[in-house]
Motif scaffolding. Structure first.
Motif, PDB file in Angstrom:
ATOM      1  N   CYS A   1     -48.848 -35.318   8.957  1.00  0.00           N
ATOM      2  CA  CYS A   1     -48.695 -35.508   8.570  1.00  0.00           C
ATOM      3  C   CYS A   1     -47.693 -35.227   7.055  1.00  0.00           C
ATOM      4  O   CYS A   1     -47.657 -35.441   6.315  1.00  0.00           O
ATOM      5  CB  CYS A   1     -49.537 -35.474   8.484  1.00  0.00           C
ATOM      6  SG  CYS A   1     -50.118 -36.678   9.535  1.00  0.00           S
TER       7      CYS A   1
ATOM      8  N   CYS B   1     -53.356 -31.571   7.754  1.00  0.00           N
ATOM      9  CA  CYS B   1     -52.198 -31.702   9.129  1.00  0.00           C
ATOM     10  C   CYS B   1     -50.809 -30.675   8.823  1.00  0.00           C
ATOM     11  O   CYS B   1     -50.407 -32.348   8.069  1.00  0.00           O
ATOM     12  CB  CYS B   1     -52.539 -33.598   9.910  1.00  0.00           C
ATOM     13  SG  CYS B   1     -51.247 -33.622  11.171  1.00  0.00           S
TER      14      CYS B   1
ATOM     15  N   CYS C   1     -50.154 -38.461  15.228  1.00  0.00           N
ATOM     16  CA  CYS C   1     -49.702 -38.210  14.326  1.00  0.00           C
ATOM     17  C   CYS C   1     -47.885 -38.371  14.480  1.00  0.00           C
ATOM     18  O   CYS C   1     -46.745 -37.995  13.736  1.00  0.00           O
ATOM     19  CB  CYS C   1     -49.950 -37.379  13.630  1.00  0.00           C
ATOM     20  SG  CYS C   1     -51.761 -37.541  13.272  1.00  0.00           S
TER      21      CYS C   1
ATOM     22  N   CYS D   1     -53.097 -39.512  10.743  1.00  0.00           N
ATOM     23  CA  CYS D   1     -54.232 -39.272  10.434  1.00  0.00           C
ATOM     24  C   CYS D   1     -53.834 -38.732   8.760  1.00  0.00           C
ATOM     25  O   CYS D   1     -54.975 -39.300   7.936  1.00  0.00           O
ATOM     26  CB  CYS D   1     -55.018 -37.912  11.037  1.00  0.00           C
ATOM     27  SG  CYS D   1     -53.783 -36.339  10.600  1.00  0.00           S
ATOM     28  N   GLY D   2     -52.742 -38.683   8.133  1.00  0.00           N
ATOM     29  CA  GLY D   2     -52.874 -38.361   6.727  1.00  0.00           C
ATOM     30  C   GLY D   2     -53.722 -37.323   5.974  1.00  0.00           C
ATOM     31  O   GLY D   2     -53.898 -37.473   4.683  1.00  0.00           O
TER      32      GLY D   2
ATOM     33  N   TYR E   1     -54.959 -34.544  16.700  1.00  0.00           N
ATOM     34  CA  TYR E   1     -53.827 -35.743  15.395  1.00  0.00           C
ATOM     35  C   TYR E   1     -53.232 -36.699  16.135  1.00  0.00           C
ATOM     36  O   TYR E   1     -52.290 -36.220  16.452  1.00  0.00           O
ATOM     37  CB  TYR E   1     -53.252 -34.353  14.581  1.00  0.00           C
ATOM     38  CG  TYR E   1     -54.181 -33.722  13.435  1.00  0.00           C
ATOM     39  CD1 TYR E   1     -55.270 -34.120  13.221  1.00  0.00           C
ATOM     40  CD2 TYR E   1     -53.909 -32.122  13.907  1.00  0.00           C
ATOM     41  CE1 TYR E   1     -55.815 -33.096  11.955  1.00  0.00           C
ATOM     42  CE2 TYR E   1     -54.167 -31.491  12.656  1.00  0.00           C
ATOM     43  CZ  TYR E   1     -55.511 -31.751  12.111  1.00  0.00           C
ATOM     44  OH  TYR E   1     -55.398 -31.105  11.365  1.00  0.00           O
TER      45      TYR E   1
HETATM   46 ZN   LIG Z   1     -51.678 -36.459  11.216  1.00  0.00          ZN
END
Ligand SMILES: [Zn+2]
Length: 329
Positions: free
Chosen positions: A104, A101, A81, A96-97, A78
């Motif tokens: 996020c 994750c 992030c 990354c959303g 990630y």
């Molecule tokens: Zn992320």
């Protein structure tokens, strides 16, 4: 579903002087002043500063953990992030959303399938609980009813212009101020409460209580003011007229801040439920930043050996009733 959020308190002690600046240079007596509460004028560390460093340090932790899983090969995990999350010109990069994750989901993201998410953790400002002052007896850590109220402890009101300690004594200088000393009145001794917060014994045994007004005055007149020189990065030499002063909270100041952890069960990202299960797990992700906070610190002047903050204790303080849901995504 459970409570909509849980509050956790964190008690931390400055291992270095801490400078979290207002951003505006040359205000007041010093060139670079620190952030203050607008009402009490007592310096604080804004929650927004915490959100940024917690995010970066948690991302470091997860990246380190993940890189071990691929045969010691350091693969980015990630990779975008950690930061502010703005995608580049081609729309690549940024947060990354993804619902799995932890960075996020816990700290929020600026974009993604659902168009952004505020995150499951929110950070309060860090307030000063105990502040070290030089006296003829060595350092004394002062607190006040307003500061102790942050940990839900009600001390009785105190007289102005008086220092309350374990026993009556000779007048004591707190910095430049010479003040009469009285023994604690009933219900005023903060030491048992400080022990519960895992404040080191030396600090507890050298604590004193003053009024809220005197606390603000003493803190503001006993900040560290340092002088430094701006270096021109091209020549490596001092810039002409580049001497500047900055304020900092002294080493061994004790702070308290809160992390509000929302219940992941109340949120969705895209169509997926979140991989973090409950508010406790949100807080577990957050605490991964604590060892980094002690090594890498918070605020400015990090290159001048400032900003390290050691977490002494964490505690769950409160669960919400389910109906008091804070704002959604
Ligand atoms: Zn992320």
């Amino acid at each position: 579903m459970g409570a909509s959020f849980e509050r956790y308190s964190v008690v931390g002690m400055a291992v270095d002087p801490i400078h979290v600046g207002t951003g505006g240079a040359r205000l007041g007596r010093v060139d670079q002043s620190i952030v203050r509460d607008p009402v009490t004028r007592v310096p604080k560390i804004p929650g927004s500063s915490f959100a940024g460093v917690y995010r970066a340090y948690c991302a470091m932790h997860h990246e380190l953990k993940a890189s071990r899983e691929v045969n010691g090969k350091r693969k980015p995990y990630y990779p975008d992030c950690a930061g502010q999350g703005q995608p580049g010109k081609q729309g690549k990069g940024g947060h990354c959303g993804k619902p799995d994750c932890p960075i996020c989901i816990v700290f929020g993201f600026a974009r993604g399938t659902g168009g952004g998410f505020t995150g499951l953790a929110a950070f309060s400002d860090a307030h000063i609980l105990l502040f070290p002052v030089a006296t003829r007896e060595g350092p004394v850590w002062i607190t006040c009813p307003g500061a102790m109220r942050l940990v839900s402890i009600e001390l009785p009101d105190v007289a102005e212009g008086t220092v309350y300690r374990a026993a009556d004594g000779l007048p004591l200088n707190l910095g430049w101020l010479l003040l009469p000393v009285r023994g604690y009145i009933e219900g005023q001794d903060p030491r048992p409460h400080l022990a519960e917060l895992e404040i080191p014994e030396f600090i507890r045994e050298h604590s004193a209580v003053v009024s809220d007004k005197l606390f603000s005055h003493i803190v503001n007149s006993n900040l560290e003011v340092r002088t430094s020189v701006a270096i021109n990065p091209e020549t490596g030499a001092a810039e002409d007229g580049a001497l500047f002063t900055y304020e900092a909270l002294p080493r061994s100041t004790v702070f308290l801040w809160e992390v509000i952890c929302k219940n992941p069960k109340h949120f969705k990202v895209g169509d997926a439920a979140l991989k973090v299960e409950n508010p406790k797990e949100v807080f577990d992700v957050v605490t991964k930043a604590h060892p980094y906070l002690e090594c890498l610190g918070i605020g400015g002047m990090g290159t001048r050996g400032m900003g390290r903050l050691r977490v002494l204790a964490t505690d769950k303080r409160q669960s919400s009733a389910s109906e008091n849901a804070p704002g959604g995504a």
